[in-house]
Design an enzyme around this catalytic site. Sequence first.
Site, PDB file in Angstrom:
ATOM      1  N   ASP A  92      14.564   7.116  47.948  1.00 53.32           N
ATOM      2  CA  ASP A  92      15.261   7.476  49.092  1.00 53.32           C
ATOM      3  C   ASP A  92      14.931   8.989  49.349  1.00 53.32           C
ATOM      4  O   ASP A  92      15.615   9.503  50.486  1.00 53.32           O
ATOM      5  CB  ASP A  92      16.639   7.558  48.704  1.00 53.32           C
ATOM      6  CG  ASP A  92      17.164   8.679  47.642  1.00 53.32           C
ATOM      7  OD1 ASP A  92      16.484   8.299  46.283  1.00 53.32           O
ATOM      8  OD2 ASP A  92      18.003   9.393  48.130  1.00 53.32           O
TER       9      ASP A  92
ATOM     10  N   ASP B  31      13.489   4.500  42.026  1.00 52.01           N
ATOM     11  CA  ASP B  31      14.296   5.713  41.811  1.00 52.01           C
ATOM     12  C   ASP B  31      15.801   5.375  41.439  1.00 52.01           C
ATOM     13  O   ASP B  31      16.132   3.946  41.514  1.00 52.01           O
ATOM     14  CB  ASP B  31      14.380   6.622  43.249  1.00 52.01           C
ATOM     15  CG  ASP B  31      15.437   7.612  43.042  1.00 52.01           C
ATOM     16  OD1 ASP B  31      15.283   8.490  42.052  1.00 52.01           O
ATOM     17  OD2 ASP B  31      16.181   7.786  44.079  1.00 52.01           O
TER      18      ASP B  31
ATOM     19  N   ASP C 206      19.420   7.491  41.469  1.00 53.68           N
ATOM     20  CA  ASP C 206      20.526   8.080  42.465  1.00 53.68           C
ATOM     21  C   ASP C 206      19.947   8.001  43.849  1.00 53.68           C
ATOM     22  O   ASP C 206      18.824   8.689  44.331  1.00 53.68           O
ATOM     23  CB  ASP C 206      20.720   9.465  41.904  1.00 53.68           C
ATOM     24  CG  ASP C 206      21.329   9.541  40.597  1.00 53.68           C
ATOM     25  OD1 ASP C 206      22.181   8.721  40.338  1.00 53.68           O
ATOM     26  OD2 ASP C 206      20.710  10.389  39.666  1.00 53.68           O
TER      27      ASP C 206
END
Length: 229
Positions: free
Chosen positions: A174, A13, A15
């Site tokens: 995240d 991922d 961001d």
Amino acid sequence: MTHTHGFDLIVFDLDGTLVDSQHTIVAAMHDAFAAEGLPAPEAEAVRRVVGLSLDAAVARLLPRDAGEAYVARVAEGYKTAFTRRKAQADDSEVLFPGVREVLRALDAPEVCLAVATGKSRRGLVSSLDRHGLAGHFVSLQTADDAPGKPHPRMLELAMADVGAGPGETVVIGDTAFDMEMARTAGASAVGVGWGYHPAAELTSAGAARVLDSFDELPPALAALRPRTA
């Protein structure tokens, strides 16, 4: 360098995993809402939707009766505000500690690295170029190419790009959206504890492990899938 892990494809991922961009994201969302005369969403609410496609994220922040056209207008306002803020000298987007070193260590002929993000391709390329990371990744999957997370299509496209199967693929992210995407596609998942969703939520969504620092990633991969002779 021969890696001790046996994964052929590692999908990151962006961001909240590689890049700490929450200040710009929250500020741009506030700008977009202000342009429509709407109260600014709470920063925590904005962080909760990072990882989704932009339209889906905006829809979750707006009142439930907001129509598709209104969602699209606010989303366009966000894009404009985000681009404007990124161009400012005080833009605070930075890499998380250890990202550059670990990507360099993982990048090898026998391992393919990829990105799957809810960002647009333009936004992703801009961020990778800014931080000098573009050369590490052989597959870039964005909300321009497929349904947003947790739908598995972006991950499936990345696997198809490099010829990797689900058992040879791991997602690093995240949010629960990243973990669910991996689980649905049959891939492994590793969470990071410095992003936008808490560790317990990542584990519940399918993370085999949640990292406290980026330098824990190589040994975590080796523990998940040791390389066999």
